[in-house]
Design a protein around this motif. Structure first.
Motif, PDB file in Angstrom:
ATOM      1  N   VAL A 124      12.959  22.466 -21.269  1.00 22.27           N
ATOM      2  CA  VAL A 124      11.926  22.653 -22.172  1.00 22.27           C
ATOM      3  C   VAL A 124      10.777  21.747 -21.279  1.00 22.27           C
ATOM      4  O   VAL A 124      10.857  20.854 -20.613  1.00 22.27           O
ATOM      5  CB  VAL A 124      12.241  21.757 -23.444  1.00 22.27           C
ATOM      6  N   ARG A 125       9.705  22.398 -21.397  1.00 22.65           N
ATOM      7  CA  ARG A 125       8.374  21.813 -21.132  1.00 22.65           C
ATOM      8  C   ARG A 125       7.421  21.665 -22.268  1.00 22.65           C
ATOM      9  O   ARG A 125       6.884  22.775 -22.773  1.00 22.65           O
ATOM     10  CB  ARG A 125       7.814  22.767 -19.825  1.00 22.65           C
ATOM     11  N   GLU A 126       6.977  20.578 -22.468  1.00 21.00           N
ATOM     12  CA  GLU A 126       6.008  20.369 -23.603  1.00 21.00           C
ATOM     13  C   GLU A 126       4.457  20.627 -23.203  1.00 21.00           C
ATOM     14  O   GLU A 126       4.143  20.273 -21.986  1.00 21.00           O
ATOM     15  CB  GLU A 126       5.856  18.856 -24.107  1.00 21.00           C
ATOM     16  N   LYS A 127       3.839  21.134 -23.987  1.00 24.55           N
ATOM     17  CA  LYS A 127       2.451  21.254 -23.794  1.00 24.55           C
ATOM     18  C   LYS A 127       2.297  22.112 -22.487  1.00 24.55           C
ATOM     19  O   LYS A 127       1.494  21.576 -21.581  1.00 24.55           O
ATOM     20  CB  LYS A 127       1.584  19.934 -23.799  1.00 24.55           C
ATOM     21  N   VAL A 128       2.650  23.372 -22.517  1.00 18.68           N
ATOM     22  CA  VAL A 128       2.372  24.288 -21.406  1.00 18.68           C
ATOM     23  C   VAL A 128       0.677  24.539 -21.273  1.00 18.68           C
ATOM     24  O   VAL A 128       0.451  24.370 -20.009  1.00 18.68           O
ATOM     25  CB  VAL A 128       3.022  25.468 -21.391  1.00 18.68           C
ATOM     26  N   HIS A 129       0.316  24.632 -22.450  1.00 20.02           N
ATOM     27  CA  HIS A 129      -1.309  24.790 -22.274  1.00 20.02           C
ATOM     28  C   HIS A 129      -1.861  23.977 -23.434  1.00 20.02           C
ATOM     29  O   HIS A 129      -1.067  24.002 -24.538  1.00 20.02           O
ATOM     30  CB  HIS A 129      -1.782  26.324 -22.469  1.00 20.02           C
ATOM     31  N   ASP A 130      -2.920  23.284 -23.484  1.00 18.38           N
ATOM     32  CA  ASP A 130      -3.218  22.442 -24.453  1.00 18.38           C
ATOM     33  C   ASP A 130      -4.096  23.060 -25.746  1.00 18.38           C
ATOM     34  O   ASP A 130      -4.138  22.327 -26.554  1.00 18.38           O
ATOM     35  CB  ASP A 130      -4.380  21.261 -23.831  1.00 18.38           C
ATOM     36  N   GLY A 131      -4.412  24.159 -25.297  1.00 22.01           N
ATOM     37  CA  GLY A 131      -5.203  24.735 -26.454  1.00 22.01           C
ATOM     38  C   GLY A 131      -4.207  25.279 -27.688  1.00 22.01           C
ATOM     39  O   GLY A 131      -2.972  25.152 -27.602  1.00 22.01           O
ATOM     40  N   THR A 132      -4.699  25.465 -28.752  1.00 24.06           N
ATOM     41  CA  THR A 132      -4.066  25.880 -29.899  1.00 24.06           C
ATOM     42  C   THR A 132      -3.934  27.454 -30.308  1.00 24.06           C
ATOM     43  O   THR A 132      -3.025  27.675 -31.275  1.00 24.06           O
ATOM     44  CB  THR A 132      -4.839  25.217 -31.308  1.00 24.06           C
TER      45      THR A 132
END
Length: 500
Positions: free
Chosen positions: A214-222
């Motif tokens: 698992v990798r949290e927040k791969v990209h910061d956008g919504t």
């Protein structure tokens, strides 16, 4: 003045150029769907082009032979068995006449398209898969196992089906807390990567139902994201930054703490759809609503993702279909082909490597995945994994004729590993066969013509052998001179640095 090397990166794909086909080869008057779901809306294989279209009172998609061009009549037959709009369509990688469709009516249907295309509306699927409680928007066929299909819906569930029996094999209920944006198998089909509305990238074993990485927040956008597995096990993702800039990132699955590379594109709001070619290791990015298609090469050298070029046009794209390597024109050094969806038109776009030679370019066309599956569904379910069975594109690829049987329930015939083996009939000669041979024997004129043809072919082979020998000798000379130039440049660099 310095003559040090390394200013320009060496790659045979540096000069790939994109060219749209002429207007007479486009498909006109196709009412492409206006559904807001972020899918390509198009699926292509060496036989057919399928496009999701506008339809009243349900969902339908259009299937055309890929040589079709010109205006499509509004009364043309469609596949129209869904009760709500179709969201995604995918061709089976092991049978060019089988296509799956997912819809807002919470069902997935499997269709068998006849050779030559539709002659009447198709309303009855050969298999219907029902296991989702909300609309189904993602389909992903297993790359090497026969009849294995993965589906994902807005109920945050992923289901793995054995299409041959219609059985739900695995159901992953706890892996995702929110809407699933994208699902992709790895090359052997042993794991999948997903991205979700919670901005996390997950690597999942679908048979055990466990989340491996698992990798949290791969990209910061919504905004929505996408992820694809590369052939070497890395993962490429597309998404948005906190400032709404579109991004592409490359991840090593052995360590997801930091991306290997991140590239920012622009501030457009269209979702970037990645299309990956495992044979050339190239990534094509096609944004919905964009007028451009960007393409990159992924290598083992930093910065790992190298921008090659972009194709730009005046008209924005509603979606795009990516043709498998089995369908490209090897005689024109075409390495990829897109089918760009306009509002009412389908426009093919060829990606070509400029070469002067008319010979088959083996460096551009390594062996690619063929139609034959590596595993049966029950073998994969039992825990087996296998890489794709590869075929050569030398001389152009010819698809085998469609089998007039229930392909979903039949056992696949595994391809021979030795591509040079020739198939010969082992049936003993019958009396009729011997009589036919006796009748054919007293025709010396045909024999002489055949002998002349054989001699001509032999002469051409001899000339080709001579040319190849000369090319090999010339190549060795070029390599030797290149090494000599590199040695001289190192000596010159030492002189300039004062080491000598």
């Amino acid at each position: 003045m310095s003559f040090r090397r390394g200013v320009v990166r060496q790659s045979k794909f540096r000069h790939v150029f994109a060219q749209a086909w002429k207007a007479e080869h486009c498909i006109d008057d196709v009412r492409v769907s206006r559904v807001t779901w972020d899918s390509p809306l198009c699926a292509v294989n060496p036989k057919f082009v399928a496009v999701i279209i506008e339809a009243g009172g349900g969902g339908s998609f259009l299937v055309l032979p890929n040589h079709k061009s010109g205006r499509i009549d509004q009364t043309a037959p469609t596949v129209c068995g869904h009760a709500a709009p179709v969201l995604d369509i995918q061709w089976c990688p092991h049978e060019d006449n089988i296509i799956a469709s997912a819809s807002e009516d919470c069902s997935v249907k499997i269709w068998q398209i006849p050779d030559g295309g539709l002659t009447e509306p198709m309303t009855e699927p050969i298999v219907t898969l029902e296991g989702h409680s909300k609309r189904v928007g993602i389909l992903a066929w297993h790359p090497t196992a026969f009849n294995i299909l993965l589906t994902a819906g807005c109920d945050n569930l992923m289901c793995v089906w054995d299409v041959g029996t219609g059985e739900l094999v695995y159901q992953l209920t706890e892996a995702h807390p929110d809407l699933i944006y994208s699902v992709c198998w790895n090359r052997e089909g042993s794991a999948i990567c997903t991205v979700c509305k919670d901005k996390a990238l997950r690597v999942i074993d679908p048979r055990r139902g466990t989340v491996l990485k698992v990798r949290e927040k791969v990209h910061d956008g919504t905004r929505p994201m996408r992820a694809v597995f590369l052939s070497d096990g890395k993962i490429l993702t597309t998404g948005f930054s906190r400032m709404s800039e579109r991004q592409m990132a490359l991840w090593d699955t052995s360590d997801l703490s930091e991306p290997m590379a991140v590239q920012e594109m622009d501030t457009s709001n269209g979702v970037l759809l990645p299309f990956y070619d495992p044979d050339t290791n190239m990534i094509y990015l096609c944004g919905k609503g964009d007028c451009t298609i960007r393409y990159f090469e992924v290598t083992d050298e930093s910065p790992y993702v190298h921008f090659l070029s972009l194709y730009s046009s005046k008209e924005p794209q509603r979606g795009a279909g990516f043709l498998s390597k089995r369908g490209v024109d090897v005689n024109k050094c075409e390495i990829a082909r897109f089918y760009k969806l306009h509002e009412r038109k389908i426009e093919p776009i060829s990606m070509t490597v400029p070469r002067k030679s008319d010979l088959f370019q083996g460096d551009l066309y390594p062996d690619t995945a063929g139609l034959e599956p590596s595993l049966l569904a029950e073998e994969w379910i039992a825990g087996q994994d296998a890489p794709p069975l590869l075929v050569s594109l030398s001389g152009g690829y010819s698809a085998p004729p469609s089998k007039h049987r229930d392909t979903l329930r039949g056992k696949p015939k595994l391809a021979l590993q030795d591509s040079g083996a020739s198939l010969r009939s082992t049936t003993p000669p019958t009396a009729a066969t011997r009589e036919a041979e006796v009748e054919v024997a007293p025709q010396p004129r045909l024999t002489r013509e055949a002998d002349g043809t054989t001699e001509k072919v032999k002469r051409e082979e001899d000339v080709l052998s001579e040319v190849l020998a000369e090319v090999k000798a010339l190549r060795s000379v070029v390599l030797a001179q290149g090494q000599r130039i590199e040695l001289l440049e190192r000596q010159l660099a030492r002189i300039e640095d004062g080491d000598v």
